[in-house]
Design a protein around this motif. Structure first.
Motif, PDB file in Angstrom:
ATOM      1  N   GLY A  86       4.464  42.394  36.084  1.00  9.15           N
ATOM      2  CA  GLY A  86       5.455  44.142  35.930  1.00  9.15           C
ATOM      3  C   GLY A  86       6.091  44.031  34.548  1.00  9.15           C
ATOM      4  O   GLY A  86       6.542  45.096  33.819  1.00  9.15           O
ATOM      5  N   GLN A  87       6.864  43.353  33.979  1.00 10.91           N
ATOM      6  CA  GLN A  87       7.269  43.954  32.929  1.00 10.91           C
ATOM      7  C   GLN A  87       6.385  43.769  31.281  1.00 10.91           C
ATOM      8  O   GLN A  87       6.355  44.866  31.104  1.00 10.91           O
ATOM      9  CB  GLN A  87       8.365  42.145  32.092  1.00 10.91           C
TER      10      GLN A  87
ATOM     11  N   SER B 203       8.804  47.658  24.668  1.00 13.20           N
ATOM     12  CA  SER B 203       9.649  46.810  24.794  1.00 13.20           C
ATOM     13  C   SER B 203      11.157  46.087  25.417  1.00 13.20           C
ATOM     14  O   SER B 203      12.078  46.225  25.533  1.00 13.20           O
ATOM     15  CB  SER B 203       9.570  45.044  23.913  1.00 13.20           C
ATOM     16  N   ALA B 204      11.619  48.130  24.634  1.00 15.75           N
ATOM     17  CA  ALA B 204      12.777  47.990  24.325  1.00 15.75           C
ATOM     18  C   ALA B 204      13.427  48.524  26.402  1.00 15.75           C
ATOM     19  O   ALA B 204      14.459  48.302  27.013  1.00 15.75           O
ATOM     20  CB  ALA B 204      13.419  49.327  24.250  1.00 15.75           C
ATOM     21  N   THR B 205      12.623  49.047  26.770  1.00 19.00           N
ATOM     22  CA  THR B 205      12.614  49.498  28.391  1.00 19.00           C
ATOM     23  C   THR B 205      13.334  47.930  28.868  1.00 19.00           C
ATOM     24  O   THR B 205      14.080  48.447  29.786  1.00 19.00           O
ATOM     25  CB  THR B 205      11.741  49.428  29.197  1.00 19.00           C
ATOM     26  N   THR B 206      12.699  46.104  28.844  1.00 18.49           N
ATOM     27  CA  THR B 206      12.809  45.913  29.866  1.00 18.49           C
ATOM     28  C   THR B 206      13.921  44.543  29.025  1.00 18.49           C
ATOM     29  O   THR B 206      14.959  44.016  30.101  1.00 18.49           O
ATOM     30  CB  THR B 206      12.027  44.560  29.838  1.00 18.49           C
ATOM     31  N   GLN B 207      14.186  45.222  28.214  1.00 15.84           N
ATOM     32  CA  GLN B 207      15.370  44.686  27.294  1.00 15.84           C
ATOM     33  C   GLN B 207      17.032  45.084  27.277  1.00 15.84           C
ATOM     34  O   GLN B 207      17.726  44.710  28.544  1.00 15.84           O
ATOM     35  CB  GLN B 207      15.607  44.686  25.900  1.00 15.84           C
ATOM     36  N   SER B 208      16.666  46.764  28.131  1.00 17.64           N
ATOM     37  CA  SER B 208      17.928  47.639  27.801  1.00 17.64           C
ATOM     38  C   SER B 208      18.198  47.481  29.663  1.00 17.64           C
ATOM     39  O   SER B 208      19.713  47.618  29.810  1.00 17.64           O
ATOM     40  CB  SER B 208      17.591  49.570  27.786  1.00 17.64           C
ATOM     41  N   VAL B 209      17.513  46.792  30.130  1.00 19.77           N
ATOM     42  CA  VAL B 209      18.260  46.919  31.801  1.00 19.77           C
ATOM     43  C   VAL B 209      18.908  45.844  32.422  1.00 19.77           C
ATOM     44  O   VAL B 209      19.014  44.520  32.920  1.00 19.77           O
ATOM     45  CB  VAL B 209      17.315  46.532  32.886  1.00 19.77           C
TER      46      VAL B 209
ATOM     47  N   GLY C 117      23.389  44.094  32.487  1.00 20.26           N
ATOM     48  CA  GLY C 117      24.902  44.545  33.739  1.00 20.26           C
ATOM     49  C   GLY C 117      24.788  45.064  35.514  1.00 20.26           C
ATOM     50  O   GLY C 117      24.214  44.239  35.808  1.00 20.26           O
ATOM     51  N   ASP C 118      25.531  46.245  35.468  1.00 18.15           N
ATOM     52  CA  ASP C 118      24.866  46.723  36.659  1.00 18.15           C
ATOM     53  C   ASP C 118      23.562  47.268  37.420  1.00 18.15           C
ATOM     54  O   ASP C 118      23.553  47.235  38.171  1.00 18.15           O
ATOM     55  CB  ASP C 118      25.734  47.844  37.223  1.00 18.15           C
ATOM     56  N   TYR C 119      22.888  46.881  36.746  1.00 14.84           N
ATOM     57  CA  TYR C 119      21.399  47.408  36.355  1.00 14.84           C
ATOM     58  C   TYR C 119      20.275  46.703  36.612  1.00 14.84           C
ATOM     59  O   TYR C 119      18.936  46.421  37.103  1.00 14.84           O
ATOM     60  CB  TYR C 119      20.944  48.343  35.286  1.00 14.84           C
ATOM     61  N   ALA C 120      21.196  44.820  36.239  1.00 20.45           N
ATOM     62  CA  ALA C 120      20.188  44.192  35.874  1.00 20.45           C
ATOM     63  C   ALA C 120      18.625  43.554  37.325  1.00 20.45           C
ATOM     64  O   ALA C 120      18.321  43.396  37.298  1.00 20.45           O
ATOM     65  CB  ALA C 120      21.038  43.113  35.903  1.00 20.45           C
ATOM     66  N   GLN C 121      19.675  43.808  39.106  1.00 20.77           N
ATOM     67  CA  GLN C 121      19.144  43.657  40.195  1.00 20.77           C
ATOM     68  C   GLN C 121      17.887  44.590  40.060  1.00 20.77           C
ATOM     69  O   GLN C 121      16.924  43.938  39.984  1.00 20.77           O
ATOM     70  CB  GLN C 121      20.510  43.339  40.998  1.00 20.77           C
ATOM     71  N   ILE C 122      18.383  45.168  40.191  1.00 17.59           N
ATOM     72  CA  ILE C 122      17.494  47.216  40.407  1.00 17.59           C
ATOM     73  C   ILE C 122      16.156  47.326  39.483  1.00 17.59           C
ATOM     74  O   ILE C 122      15.366  47.216  39.420  1.00 17.59           O
ATOM     75  CB  ILE C 122      17.645  48.396  40.896  1.00 17.59           C
ATOM     76  N   GLY C 123      16.571  46.319  37.943  1.00 17.61           N
ATOM     77  CA  GLY C 123      15.682  46.425  36.954  1.00 17.61           C
ATOM     78  C   GLY C 123      14.921  45.210  37.462  1.00 17.61           C
ATOM     79  O   GLY C 123      13.264  45.304  37.022  1.00 17.61           O
ATOM     80  N   ARG C 124      15.269  43.847  37.948  1.00 19.35           N
ATOM     81  CA  ARG C 124      14.392  43.134  38.162  1.00 19.35           C
ATOM     82  C   ARG C 124      13.343  43.475  39.143  1.00 19.35           C
ATOM     83  O   ARG C 124      12.020  42.757  39.037  1.00 19.35           O
ATOM     84  CB  ARG C 124      15.105  41.901  38.379  1.00 19.35           C
ATOM     85  N   TYR C 125      13.946  44.168  40.056  1.00 20.78           N
ATOM     86  CA  TYR C 125      13.021  45.079  41.157  1.00 20.78           C
ATOM     87  C   TYR C 125      11.908  45.848  41.195  1.00 20.78           C
ATOM     88  O   TYR C 125      11.306  45.596  41.067  1.00 20.78           O
ATOM     89  CB  TYR C 125      13.930  45.573  42.472  1.00 20.78           C
TER      90      TYR C 125
END
Length: 240
Positions: free
Chosen positions: A130-131, A140-146, A148-156
């Motif tokens: 997915g990444q 590449s900035a997309t996956t790196q910027s998610v 803090g508070d957005y980390a979990q939804i970023g992984r999902y």
């Protein structure tokens, strides 16, 4: 010439195929179809691209009856229709999509058409795959910027939204997946930031600003002018 005729027939059948008993409204749709023909032809859009965008809008708008009518006569393969539905859950939620999945499954059962099932990969592979797709589409900035508070939804997002759906490019290509995603967003409204991001991804996959706007125009009858204008604004801003 043959391609042009196919497009004209497709657009005409789409507009007039709507089961509208009001003769005044029917006349309005006929006039709308005539005025939009030239723009559709000039843009060079394929019937497949138009149909995918239409179906995405119909799902996002919650029009189950119109969905049934379109699936019954669609030239898309059953696996392509189901893949579109699967991907829609990431943008619209299972609560809105469940009835569409049930109805579609029943249509193909009645027709004796088997739907292909796919095995789920490990969480590690889903995340990695997915990444990789996110980087290909957004950088590449997309996956790196998610974080803090957005980390979990970023992984999902990486595992589920992209790892579970986008990876099956043999059924729907990346550009096709981006087109349907854009129209899931356009039909919902209040998704300007997401529309701009996906418009940029569409540009990278080879569909230019003019063609994407023409595709929006091909969906005005379904989503109306306010959301069509908002989608067009997002495309213009994404192109800058």
């Amino acid at each position: 010439m043959k391609k042009i005729l196919i497009i004209l027939i497709f657009v005409g059948e789409f507009l007039m195929g709507l089961d509208i008993e009001d003769t005044t409204l029917k006349a309005v749709f006929e006039n709308f179809e005539k005025s939009s023909k030239n723009d559709t032809i000039k843009a060079g859009l394929s019937p497949r691209q138009i149909e995918l965008s239409n179906l995405a809008v119909i799902i996002a708008s919650g029009s189950l009856r119109l969905w049934q009518e379109r699936v019954e006569k669609s030239e898309l393969k059953a696996d392509e229709i189901m893949e579109l539905l699967r991907q829609s859950t990431a943008y619209l939620g299972m609560a809105r999509i469940r009835e569409f999945i049930f109805v579609t499954s029943e249509i193909y059962k009645r027709k004796g058409v088997k739907i292909t099932d796919f095995a789920i990969e490990s969480d590690k592979n889903r995340l990695k795959n997915g990444q990789n797709l996110q980087i290909e589409l957004f950088g590449s900035a997309t996956t790196q910027s998610v974080s803090g508070d957005y980390a979990q939804i970023g992984r999902y997002l990486s595992q589920n939204c992209f790892g579970d759906y986008y990876t099956r490019v043999k059924i729907l290509s990346l550009i096709e997946r981006e087109i349907i995603t854009f129209f899931f967003l356009a039909a919902q409204g209040d998704t300007s930031a997401q529309m701009k991001a996906h418009a940029k991804a569409i540009f990278l996959q080879g569909l230019n600003k003019e063609k994407l706007i023409a595709l929006i125009n091909a969906n005005i009858a379904l989503i109306g002018y306010p959301r069509s204008l908002n989608a067009t604004t997002a495309v213009i801003e994404a192109s800058k």
